[in-house]
Every structure is written in C-alpha cells, then in structure tokens.
Design an enzyme around this catalytic site. Sequence first.
Site, PDB file in Angstrom:
ATOM      1  N   ASN A 178      -3.688   7.154  -3.583  1.00 36.28           N
ATOM      2  CA  ASN A 178      -3.691   7.480  -2.157  1.00 36.28           C
ATOM      3  C   ASN A 178      -3.215   8.901  -1.879  1.00 36.28           C
ATOM      4  OD1 ASN A 178      -4.920   5.517  -0.580  1.00 36.28           O
ATOM      5  ND2 ASN A 178      -3.206   4.103  -0.899  1.00 36.28           N
TER       6      ASN A 178
ATOM      7  N   GLU B 147      -2.644   0.367  -9.936  1.00 44.98           N
ATOM      8  CA  GLU B 147      -1.546   1.281 -10.251  1.00 44.98           C
ATOM      9  C   GLU B 147      -0.287   0.449 -10.498  1.00 44.98           C
ATOM     10  OE1 GLU B 147      -2.057   5.191  -7.677  1.00 44.98           O
ATOM     11  OE2 GLU B 147      -2.796   3.433  -6.616  1.00 44.98           O
TER      12      GLU B 147
ATOM     13  N   SER C 293       0.838  -1.206   0.000  1.00 48.62           N
ATOM     14  CA  SER C 293       0.000   0.000   0.000  1.00 48.62           C
ATOM     15  C   SER C 293       0.866   1.245   0.000  1.00 48.62           C
ATOM     16  CB  SER C 293      -0.883   0.043   1.244  1.00 48.62           C
ATOM     17  OG  SER C 293      -1.688  -1.084   1.328  1.00 48.62           O
TER      18      SER C 293
ATOM     19  N   HIS D 270      -0.427  -1.852  -7.423  1.00 45.35           N
ATOM     20  CA  HIS D 270      -1.272  -1.503  -6.270  1.00 45.35           C
ATOM     21  C   HIS D 270      -2.748  -1.659  -6.613  1.00 45.35           C
ATOM     22  CE1 HIS D 270      -3.114   1.607  -3.425  1.00 45.35           C
ATOM     23  NE2 HIS D 270      -2.824   0.537  -2.724  1.00 45.35           N
TER      24      HIS D 270
HETATM   25  N1  LIG Z   1      -6.370  -4.391   2.617  1.00 45.53           N
HETATM   26  C1  LIG Z   1      -6.370  -3.440   1.693  1.00 45.53           C
HETATM   27  O1  LIG Z   1      -7.329  -2.680   1.510  1.00 45.53           O
HETATM   28  C2  LIG Z   1      -5.153  -3.283   0.806  1.00 45.53           C
HETATM   29  C3  LIG Z   1      -5.248  -2.519  -0.367  1.00 45.53           C
HETATM   30  C4  LIG Z   1      -4.130  -2.414  -1.196  1.00 45.53           C
HETATM   31  C5  LIG Z   1      -2.944  -3.027  -0.843  1.00 45.53           C
HETATM   32  N2  LIG Z   1      -2.867  -3.755   0.323  1.00 45.53           N
HETATM   33  C6  LIG Z   1      -1.594  -4.412   0.644  1.00 45.53           C
HETATM   34  O2  LIG Z   1      -1.687  -5.788   0.290  1.00 45.53           O
HETATM   35  C7  LIG Z   1      -0.866  -6.566   1.167  1.00 45.53           C
HETATM   36  C8  LIG Z   1      -1.708  -7.625   1.848  1.00 45.53           C
HETATM   37  O3  LIG Z   1      -2.743  -7.002   2.570  1.00 45.53           O
HETATM   38  P1  LIG Z   1      -4.036  -7.791   3.069  1.00 45.53           P
HETATM   39  O4  LIG Z   1      -5.018  -6.770   3.485  1.00 45.53           O
HETATM   40  O5  LIG Z   1      -4.422  -8.834   2.064  1.00 45.53           O
HETATM   41  O6  LIG Z   1      -3.450  -8.525   4.373  1.00 45.53           O
HETATM   42  P2  LIG Z   1      -3.909  -9.872   5.057  1.00 45.53           P
HETATM   43  O7  LIG Z   1      -3.387  -9.830   6.451  1.00 45.53           O
HETATM   44  O8  LIG Z   1      -5.368 -10.121   4.837  1.00 45.53           O
HETATM   45  O9  LIG Z   1      -3.108 -11.007   4.238  1.00 45.53           O
HETATM   46  C9  LIG Z   1      -1.731 -11.158   4.297  1.00 45.53           C
HETATM   47  C10 LIG Z   1      -1.445 -12.650   4.149  1.00 45.53           C
HETATM   48  O10 LIG Z   1      -0.031 -12.808   3.979  1.00 45.53           O
HETATM   49  C11 LIG Z   1       0.326 -14.005   4.639  1.00 45.53           C
HETATM   50  N3  LIG Z   1       1.779 -14.021   4.828  1.00 45.53           N
HETATM   51  C12 LIG Z   1       2.501 -13.325   5.740  1.00 45.53           C
HETATM   52  N4  LIG Z   1       3.824 -13.606   5.577  1.00 45.53           N
HETATM   53  C13 LIG Z   1       3.909 -14.475   4.538  1.00 45.53           C
HETATM   54  C14 LIG Z   1       4.989 -15.130   3.883  1.00 45.53           C
HETATM   55  N5  LIG Z   1       6.249 -14.941   4.253  1.00 45.53           N
HETATM   56  N6  LIG Z   1       4.710 -15.966   2.849  1.00 45.53           N
HETATM   57  C15 LIG Z   1       3.442 -16.174   2.460  1.00 45.53           C
HETATM   58  N7  LIG Z   1       2.368 -15.596   3.045  1.00 45.53           N
HETATM   59  C16 LIG Z   1       2.608 -14.750   4.066  1.00 45.53           C
HETATM   60  C17 LIG Z   1      -0.514 -13.994   5.912  1.00 45.53           C
HETATM   61  O11 LIG Z   1      -0.597 -15.273   6.493  1.00 45.53           O
HETATM   62  C18 LIG Z   1      -1.843 -13.474   5.380  1.00 45.53           C
HETATM   63  O12 LIG Z   1      -2.700 -14.517   4.995  1.00 45.53           O
HETATM   64  C19 LIG Z   1      -0.214  -5.577   2.139  1.00 45.53           C
HETATM   65  O13 LIG Z   1       1.036  -5.194   1.637  1.00 45.53           O
HETATM   66  C20 LIG Z   1      -1.195  -4.413   2.118  1.00 45.53           C
HETATM   67  O14 LIG Z   1      -0.611  -3.200   2.507  1.00 45.53           O
HETATM   68  C21 LIG Z   1      -3.940  -3.905   1.141  1.00 45.53           C
END
Ligand SMILES: NC(=O)c1ccc[n+]([C@@H]2O[C@H](COP(=O)([O-])OP(=O)(O)OC[C@H]3O[C@@H](n4cnc5c(N)ncnc54)[C@H](O)[C@@H]3O)[C@@H](O)[C@H]2O)c1
Length: 303
Positions: free
Chosen positions: A188, A149, A116, A137
């Site tokens: 953002n 993005e 993010s 993104h």
């Molecule tokens: N949630 C949002 O609205 C959003 C929007 C855009 C970008 N993002 C970005 O996307 C990414 C994921 O966010 P999310 O909301 O899906 O989080 P989330 O916590 O729902 O999912 C993250 C997953 O990664 C797994 N994980 C952690 N370490 C790992 C590893 N070494 N190998 C494999 N899997 C691993 C976790 O077990 C978990 O299931 C982050 O970088 C976040 O900033 C999130």
Amino acid sequence: MATDPAQARIAVIGAGLMGHGIAQVFALAGHAVTITDSVVASLDAAKSRIAANLRDLGQDETAVTRVQPCVGLAQAVRDADYVVEAVSEDLPLKQKLFAEIERHVRPDTILASNTSVIPITSIMQGLAKRERALGTHWWNPPFLVPLVEVIETQWTTPEAVAWTMKLHETAGKKPARVKKDVPGFIGNRLQHALWREAISLVEQGICDAETVDAVVKASFGRRLPVLGPLENADLVGTDLTLAIHNIVLPAIDSRPGPSPYLQKLVADGKLGFKSGEGFRKWSPDEQAALRAKLVQHLKTVRD
Ligand SMILES: NC(=O)c1ccc[n+]([C@@H]2O[C@H](COP(=O)([O-])OP(=O)(O)OC[C@H]3O[C@@H](n4cnc5c(N)ncnc54)[C@H](O)[C@@H]3O)[C@@H](O)[C@H]2O)c1
C-alpha cells in the site's frame, strides 16, 4: 505451533469479504478450517459463498466440507494452530478480540491480523505472549490475488515469522516478509505513492482522470507483472535512474497529507462507484463491466 504448517488447523475470525475468502484458500489447500462471525447471517452465508467461488473458479468444490462454521469464538479457536482475524477495521475491536482469543488458545498458537492499515504493534501490544503475534495482509479477492504480506513487530520471533511464511507458501500464496511494522506495509505504500501523483496530475490540469489511467495501463502497467520497479531500474541502469530522479523528483507531489482535490470530492459526495461519480462518472452498467473485467483478468493471470 504445529510442527508442520501444512497440517495446521486454521481458525478464521470474521466471515465477511476477506474472511470467507481466506478460509476458502486454506480449505482448498487441505487445511481443517473453523470460521466464526458475530453476525449470524454472515456466518450462515460463509459456506455457500465459498462453494460458489470454488464452482466459478472450476476448483474442487468438496474443499468446502473442510470449513466448519462455529457460533462461538472459543469453539472456533480452541484447537487451532493458527488464528487469523478479518473483522471490521476498528482498533479497540481487534484489541479486545485478541485478548479474548488469547484466553482460549494454546500458548504457541500463532495469532495474525489481516488489518489493512492499523499498526500490528497497536493491535498486539496488550497480549501476554506478543512473540507469537504478527500481521498477514491479504489482498482482495484473497483467492485470486497471490500476495500476503507477513508483518513482524519488535516482539515477533523469527520462528513465528518463518512458520507463517511457510504456511502461506504451501497454501499457494506468495508471502512477502515485512521486517518493520510501518503504516501501509509494502504494497500500500507503493500503491498510494502512485495514487498521490495520479491525483496531483488531475488536480494540476495536466490531464484528466481517464488519461491518467490510460497512460498507466498502456505503458509501465503492461510491464509490471514481469518487471518490478527495482528490476526495471537495474535494467535501464542506476545511473540513468539517478539522472531521471534529479529532474523528476523535485517536480512530483510530495505533500504529506491527502490532496485538497480528493478532500473536495469526498466533501461534495463524489464517492466513486457508491455515489455514481468520483474522479469520473460511473453508470451502473459501467461499474458492473469494470468489476467483471477485473475478475476476468485476475482469473486469467492466476498462477
Ligand atoms: N476489503 C479489502 O479489500 C481488504 C483488503 C485487505 C485487508 N482488509 C481488512 O480485512 C478486515 C476485514 O475486512 P472485510 O472487507 O472482510 O470486512 P467485512 O465488513 O466484509 O467483514 C468483517 C466481518 O467481521 C465481522 N465481525 C465484526 N466484529 C466481529 C467480532 N467481534 N467477532 C467476529 N466477527 C466480527 C462482521 O460481522 C463482518 O462479517 C479489515 O481489517 C480490513 O481492513 C480488507
């Protein structure tokens, strides 16, 4: 990199909120997708979450058969043309992950991070082949919000950017090219410029939080889906825009850091939905109603 992005084999690392949704989009577009997660329960749930989403959206549920969960990272990325990570937002974790991924993929496999806010440059700087690395993104939920993005660093080749743009376009997304790796990318930066002023209006006692949201939704929010800010500036005239900016810009919030009002909310434990109060109070029913309204709206306006 595979010559035709439409035929690309995709690997998604992280099967959480974003990862399972990204896998869903690529599978629905016909790609073979592998997915892995370090937490077995997360990985186990991925296919049923995708199937439930597809059912709810009235889309082809058989697409889920193209998603292959893999317990190990090596197995997930070995045959991939494109790897996108959506693991937790943690720089050392992402750096370590890409170093590991690079040991198992072809030299031309494109590597993408769905971070993010972490600079793509920081995540990718340690790679041996930084020219095939970039940011993608997505916005939540990935299968309902069209934008992705595509962020290049100083090392990314134009070919890698063009290939990635095409990949997302053919998967039905709206990719936007971000030519410099700046914090907040494009979406953002714009979104949080608005949030800063929204908070400032409340902080200054000009109106309450409900009024800020009501004003946005009943005015320019109505036009935004068809009229972007710069289209709007051209529509009314750059001369009028300049005249307005001469008066308004000196008056709006330009403090470089987070608002003290926001900092106090957080210090007081007023964390929004998760504590039942943030800028305003939220009962569980109100929270559920707003979430449902949002999903319903996103379904209605999807392309
Ligand atoms: N949630 C949002 O609205 C959003 C929007 C855009 C970008 N993002 C970005 O996307 C990414 C994921 O966010 P999310 O909301 O899906 O989080 P989330 O916590 O729902 O999912 C993250 C997953 O990664 C797994 N994980 C952690 N370490 C790992 C590893 N070494 N190998 C494999 N899997 C691993 C976790 O077990 C978990 O299931 C982050 O970088 C976040 O900033 C999130």
